[in-house]
Scaffold this motif. Structure first.
Motif, PDB file in Angstrom:
ATOM      1  N   LYS A 290       1.079  -1.361   0.285  1.00  0.00           N
ATOM      2  CA  LYS A 290      -0.198   0.261   0.181  1.00  0.00           C
ATOM      3  C   LYS A 290       0.690   1.253  -0.097  1.00  0.00           C
ATOM      4  O   LYS A 290       2.641   0.992   0.327  1.00  0.00           O
ATOM      5  N   LYS A 291       0.283   2.939   0.110  1.00  0.00           N
ATOM      6  CA  LYS A 291       0.989   3.652  -0.283  1.00  0.00           C
ATOM      7  C   LYS A 291       2.119   3.833   0.816  1.00  0.00           C
ATOM      8  O   LYS A 291       3.198   4.269   0.918  1.00  0.00           O
ATOM      9  N   HIS A 292       1.607   3.707   2.302  1.00  0.00           N
ATOM     10  CA  HIS A 292       2.346   3.600   3.144  1.00  0.00           C
ATOM     11  C   HIS A 292       2.862   2.578   4.451  1.00  0.00           C
ATOM     12  O   HIS A 292       3.230   2.653   5.690  1.00  0.00           O
ATOM     13  N   PHE A 293       2.691   1.716   4.267  1.00  0.00           N
ATOM     14  CA  PHE A 293       2.802   0.188   4.527  1.00  0.00           C
ATOM     15  C   PHE A 293       1.900  -1.253   3.939  1.00  0.00           C
ATOM     16  O   PHE A 293       1.745  -1.345   2.481  1.00  0.00           O
ATOM     17  N   SER A 294       2.533  -2.045   4.313  1.00  0.00           N
ATOM     18  CA  SER A 294       2.823  -3.301   4.162  1.00  0.00           C
ATOM     19  C   SER A 294       1.139  -3.870   3.685  1.00  0.00           C
ATOM     20  O   SER A 294       1.524  -3.989   5.313  1.00  0.00           O
ATOM     21  N   TYR A 295       0.144  -4.827   3.666  1.00  0.00           N
ATOM     22  CA  TYR A 295      -0.451  -5.556   4.223  1.00  0.00           C
ATOM     23  C   TYR A 295      -0.187  -7.053   3.966  1.00  0.00           C
ATOM     24  O   TYR A 295      -0.320  -7.391   2.588  1.00  0.00           O
ATOM     25  N   VAL A 296      -0.132  -7.478   5.178  1.00  0.00           N
ATOM     26  CA  VAL A 296       0.023  -8.810   5.181  1.00  0.00           C
ATOM     27  C   VAL A 296      -0.864  -9.958   5.454  1.00  0.00           C
ATOM     28  O   VAL A 296      -1.043  -9.801   6.163  1.00  0.00           O
ATOM     29  N   LYS A 297      -1.218 -11.465   4.428  1.00  0.00           N
ATOM     30  CA  LYS A 297      -2.815 -11.545   5.197  1.00  0.00           C
ATOM     31  C   LYS A 297      -1.958 -13.209   5.020  1.00  0.00           C
ATOM     32  O   LYS A 297      -1.201 -13.708   3.521  1.00  0.00           O
ATOM     33  N   VAL A 298      -2.034 -13.443   6.392  1.00  0.00           N
ATOM     34  CA  VAL A 298      -1.144 -14.948   6.325  1.00  0.00           C
ATOM     35  C   VAL A 298      -2.302 -15.572   6.058  1.00  0.00           C
ATOM     36  O   VAL A 298      -3.669 -15.958   6.904  1.00  0.00           O
ATOM     37  N   PRO A 299      -2.744 -17.060   5.372  1.00  0.00           N
ATOM     38  CA  PRO A 299      -3.342 -18.407   6.111  1.00  0.00           C
ATOM     39  C   PRO A 299      -3.335 -18.855   6.990  1.00  0.00           C
ATOM     40  O   PRO A 299      -2.674 -20.172   6.587  1.00  0.00           O
ATOM     41  N   ALA A 316       2.108 -16.641  16.174  1.00  0.00           N
ATOM     42  CA  ALA A 316       2.451 -16.967  14.940  1.00  0.00           C
ATOM     43  C   ALA A 316       2.935 -15.955  13.733  1.00  0.00           C
ATOM     44  O   ALA A 316       3.772 -14.644  13.511  1.00  0.00           O
ATOM     45  N   ILE A 317       1.916 -15.049  14.059  1.00  0.00           N
ATOM     46  CA  ILE A 317       1.333 -13.171  13.539  1.00  0.00           C
ATOM     47  C   ILE A 317       2.427 -12.530  13.877  1.00  0.00           C
ATOM     48  O   ILE A 317       2.754 -11.579  13.091  1.00  0.00           O
ATOM     49  N   GLY A 318       2.027 -12.224  15.127  1.00  0.00           N
ATOM     50  CA  GLY A 318       3.307 -11.628  16.034  1.00  0.00           C
ATOM     51  C   GLY A 318       4.532 -11.787  15.440  1.00  0.00           C
ATOM     52  O   GLY A 318       4.912 -10.108  15.313  1.00  0.00           O
ATOM     53  N   ILE A 319       5.089 -13.071  15.218  1.00  0.00           N
ATOM     54  CA  ILE A 319       6.598 -12.989  14.454  1.00  0.00           C
ATOM     55  C   ILE A 319       7.772 -12.749  13.155  1.00  0.00           C
ATOM     56  O   ILE A 319       8.029 -11.528  12.470  1.00  0.00           O
ATOM     57  N   VAL A 320       5.923 -13.161  12.712  1.00  0.00           N
ATOM     58  CA  VAL A 320       5.701 -12.198  10.922  1.00  0.00           C
ATOM     59  C   VAL A 320       6.008 -10.636  11.202  1.00  0.00           C
ATOM     60  O   VAL A 320       6.412 -10.200  10.052  1.00  0.00           O
ATOM     61  N   GLN A 321       4.941  -9.829  11.649  1.00  0.00           N
ATOM     62  CA  GLN A 321       4.893  -8.216  12.058  1.00  0.00           C
ATOM     63  C   GLN A 321       6.186  -8.299  12.329  1.00  0.00           C
ATOM     64  O   GLN A 321       6.673  -6.835  11.438  1.00  0.00           O
ATOM     65  N   GLN A 322       6.299  -8.769  13.272  1.00  0.00           N
ATOM     66  CA  GLN A 322       8.259  -8.478  14.119  1.00  0.00           C
ATOM     67  C   GLN A 322       9.221  -8.443  12.781  1.00  0.00           C
ATOM     68  O   GLN A 322      10.033  -7.112  13.015  1.00  0.00           O
ATOM     69  N   HIS A 323       8.641  -9.237  11.920  1.00  0.00           N
ATOM     70  CA  HIS A 323       9.810  -9.032  11.152  1.00  0.00           C
ATOM     71  C   HIS A 323      10.169  -8.310   9.890  1.00  0.00           C
ATOM     72  O   HIS A 323      11.092  -7.465   9.477  1.00  0.00           O
ATOM     73  N   PHE A 324       8.596  -7.916   9.579  1.00  0.00           N
ATOM     74  CA  PHE A 324       8.575  -6.203   8.967  1.00  0.00           C
ATOM     75  C   PHE A 324       9.042  -5.418   9.471  1.00  0.00           C
ATOM     76  O   PHE A 324       9.515  -4.291   9.279  1.00  0.00           O
ATOM     77  N   ASN A 325       8.834  -5.341  11.088  1.00  0.00           N
ATOM     78  CA  ASN A 325       9.327  -4.418  11.783  1.00  0.00           C
ATOM     79  C   ASN A 325      11.277  -4.288  12.662  1.00  0.00           C
ATOM     80  O   ASN A 325      11.858  -2.805  11.783  1.00  0.00           O
ATOM     81  N   ASP A 326      11.474  -5.625  12.073  1.00  0.00           N
ATOM     82  CA  ASP A 326      12.897  -5.944  12.048  1.00  0.00           C
ATOM     83  C   ASP A 326      14.053  -4.907  11.014  1.00  0.00           C
ATOM     84  O   ASP A 326      14.821  -4.330  11.319  1.00  0.00           O
ATOM     85  N   GLY A 328      11.890  -2.448   9.600  1.00  0.00           N
ATOM     86  CA  GLY A 328      12.175  -0.805   9.220  1.00  0.00           C
ATOM     87  C   GLY A 328      11.148  -0.622   8.405  1.00  0.00           C
ATOM     88  O   GLY A 328      10.653   0.775   7.707  1.00  0.00           O
ATOM     89  N   LYS A 329       9.908  -1.402   8.099  1.00  0.00           N
ATOM     90  CA  LYS A 329       8.478  -1.220   7.039  1.00  0.00           C
ATOM     91  C   LYS A 329       7.654  -1.340   8.240  1.00  0.00           C
ATOM     92  O   LYS A 329       7.254  -2.135   9.179  1.00  0.00           O
ATOM     93  N   LYS A 330       5.863  -0.358   7.362  1.00  0.00           N
ATOM     94  CA  LYS A 330       5.390  -1.120   8.575  1.00  0.00           C
ATOM     95  C   LYS A 330       4.241  -1.393   7.795  1.00  0.00           C
ATOM     96  O   LYS A 330       4.566  -1.795   6.802  1.00  0.00           O
ATOM     97  N   ALA A 331       3.392  -2.466   8.707  1.00  0.00           N
ATOM     98  CA  ALA A 331       3.032  -3.316   8.290  1.00  0.00           C
ATOM     99  C   ALA A 331       1.743  -3.894   8.980  1.00  0.00           C
ATOM    100  O   ALA A 331       2.124  -3.370   9.969  1.00  0.00           O
ATOM    101  N   ILE A 332       0.546  -4.410   8.193  1.00  0.00           N
ATOM    102  CA  ILE A 332      -0.507  -4.232   8.877  1.00  0.00           C
ATOM    103  C   ILE A 332      -0.315  -6.612   9.030  1.00  0.00           C
ATOM    104  O   ILE A 332      -0.999  -6.213   7.404  1.00  0.00           O
ATOM    105  N   THR A 333      -0.185  -6.646   9.509  1.00  0.00           N
ATOM    106  CA  THR A 333      -0.065  -8.524   9.233  1.00  0.00           C
ATOM    107  C   THR A 333      -1.185  -9.119  10.098  1.00  0.00           C
ATOM    108  O   THR A 333      -1.749  -8.482  10.876  1.00  0.00           O
ATOM    109  N   VAL A 334      -2.013  -9.963   9.128  1.00  0.00           N
ATOM    110  CA  VAL A 334      -3.639 -10.818   9.300  1.00  0.00           C
ATOM    111  C   VAL A 334      -3.553 -12.182   9.485  1.00  0.00           C
ATOM    112  O   VAL A 334      -2.954 -12.636   8.004  1.00  0.00           O
ATOM    113  N   GLY A 335      -3.479 -12.153  10.174  1.00  0.00           N
ATOM    114  CA  GLY A 335      -3.463 -14.126  10.223  1.00  0.00           C
ATOM    115  C   GLY A 335      -5.014 -14.782   9.576  1.00  0.00           C
ATOM    116  O   GLY A 335      -6.489 -14.650  10.505  1.00  0.00           O
ATOM    117  N   VAL A 336      -5.475 -14.997   8.591  1.00  0.00           N
ATOM    118  CA  VAL A 336      -7.099 -15.105   7.895  1.00  0.00           C
ATOM    119  C   VAL A 336      -7.156 -16.681   8.014  1.00  0.00           C
ATOM    120  O   VAL A 336      -6.941 -17.430   7.623  1.00  0.00           O
TER     121      VAL A 336
END
Ligand SMILES: [Mn+2]
Length: 402
Positions: A290-299, A316-326, A328-336
């Motif tokens: 997205k313009k300002h962040f990554s939108y990450v969907k995990v099945p 598990a979703i927390g460590i994916v989010q942490q991976h993007f944070n580490d 320096g990226k902003k992200a919304i991670t969703v476990g669908v």
């Protein structure tokens, strides 16, 4: 009343703590059993263990035969973050059977790290029908209808404090006060238990810092405290609805030799599990820039090796989010999942709010039984499986509009 640390929260809770100490003493003297129910996470376990360390010797002193203690004391975890109607039903059957065989009284329940919310009310009414009494030590938002159902209700929210204390920190203080009543009790390191609990529940208050520094004076480094907190979280997952008995006591230092061996074993396993889970999640994730962040969907249901895999969905979703944070990226991670979404988002994405999304769903798909909660950037939403497509479309729209 001599607390481990100075805290205005503890000062304000003094009357309730005094009431609880008196209640526990009279309960034990009158040979009424005490049943602990605590949340099945690291904070819940530390809370339960802190009290077990003093209640077992106090109860033991009232009974001639050692095996009687198991009739008068029980500790069990609750998989739900509240006292479920199912657990209440099991507990009633259990104490009725014991009463039939050994003529014991209905117990006093101690609810730790759960119990203050409105979802507990039916269960409380149910155990009270069968003569049980109850006390609550919790640090989640407190419902006004809970206190009248209890003998004692200890909760920082009731005196205007929100996130200064975890349940394990409160119970470590109570354990420490009760320990004064026991002759020849070996050192129990309650400050260390409080430190582990606060670390596990991510408490960041002045009080937490004081327990950490007390623990470090006693030789427990910050790294060690963190290692124990992670290990208990893992063991809690493995134990499920069973208590772990001495095993968790040992992880908290009752038997230091076993503790160190076990911690080393767990650390090795966790390293492998977390690495494997991150790799799998990233491989199957659908990432939209997205313009300002990554939108990450995990099945999420398709990337766990089993239903009971560790790390579980939220983590598990927390460590994916942490991976993007580490990175320096902003992200919304969703476990669908089929009937649930787990969320983690960068705090910088100010407009994102799990509760706002939940409200939107309730309005747009009122027939989908939307439930959930958590914090603004970390939480979950559940719905009936039939509504999944509609709810997912709403999520895409919501995230697209941020
Ligand atoms: Mn907690």
């Amino acid at each position: 009343m001599k607390f481990l640390i100075e805290s205005s929260v503890l000062q304000k809770l003094k009357p309730q703590i005094q009431e609880l100490l008196t209640l526990l003493k009279t309960t034990i003297e009158s040979k009424q059993p005490i049943y602990i129910r605590h949340h099945a996470d690291a904070d819940g376990y530390t809370a339960g263990i802190a009290l077990e360390r003093v209640l077992v010797p106090l109860i033991g002193a009232q009974h001639k035969r050692e095996r009687d203690v198991s009739l008068y004391f029980q500790r069990l975890p609750s998989l739900t973050p509240y006292y479920s109607y199912e657990d209440a039903t099991r507990d009633i059957q259990n104490f009725l059977r014991t009463a039939e065989q050994f003529s014991t009284k209905p117990p006093l329940f101690l609810f730790l790290d759960l119990g203050s919310g409105p979802e507990n009310i039916p269960s409380y009414h149910k155990v009270k029908i069968y003569g049980a009494a109850l006390a609550v030590i919790d640090h989640h938002p407190a419902d006004e209808h809970i206190t009248p159902l209890t003998e004692v209700h200890i909760n920082p929210h009731l005196i205007g404090s929100t996130y200064d204390y975890s349940a394990g920190m409160l119970c470590a203080e109570i354990g420490n006060l009760l320990a004064l009543e026991i002759k020849n009790l070996p050192e129990q390191n309650f400050a260390f238990i409080a430190a582990v609990s606060g670390t596990a529940d991510k408490v960041a208050s002045e009080e937490y810092k004081k327990y950490m520094s007390l623990a470090s004076h006693k030789g427990f480094s910050k790294e060690f405290v963190q290692q124990v907190a992670k290990a208990i979280d893992y063991e809690a997952h493995i134990l499920g609805p069973t208590s772990g008995r001495e095993l968790v006591q040992d992880l908290l230092g009752k038997d230091e030799k076993k503790q160190h061996k076990h911690l080393a074993l767990i650390e090795k396993q966790l390293e492998k599990l977390f690495k494997a889970q991150l790799t799998t999640c990233l491989h199957y994730a659908q990432i939209e820039e997205k313009k300002h962040f990554s939108y990450v969907k995990v099945p999420i249901e398709d990337v766990l090796s089993s239903r009971n895999a560790y790390p579980p969905r939220g983590k598990a979703i927390g460590i994916v989010q942490q991976h993007f944070n580490d990175q320096g990226k902003k992200a919304i991670t969703v476990g669908v999942g089929k009937s649930s979404f787990n969320f983690r988002a960068s705090t910088e994405i100010e407009k994102f709010d799990v509760h706002a999304f939940m409200d939107l769903c309730k309005k747009k798909v009122p027939y989908a039984q939307i439930n959930g909660g958590g914090h603004r950037v970390a939480g979950s939403v559940t719905f009936v499986a039939a509504a999944k497509e509609e709810v997912e479309n709403l999520l895409d729209e919501y995230v697209g509009g941020l």
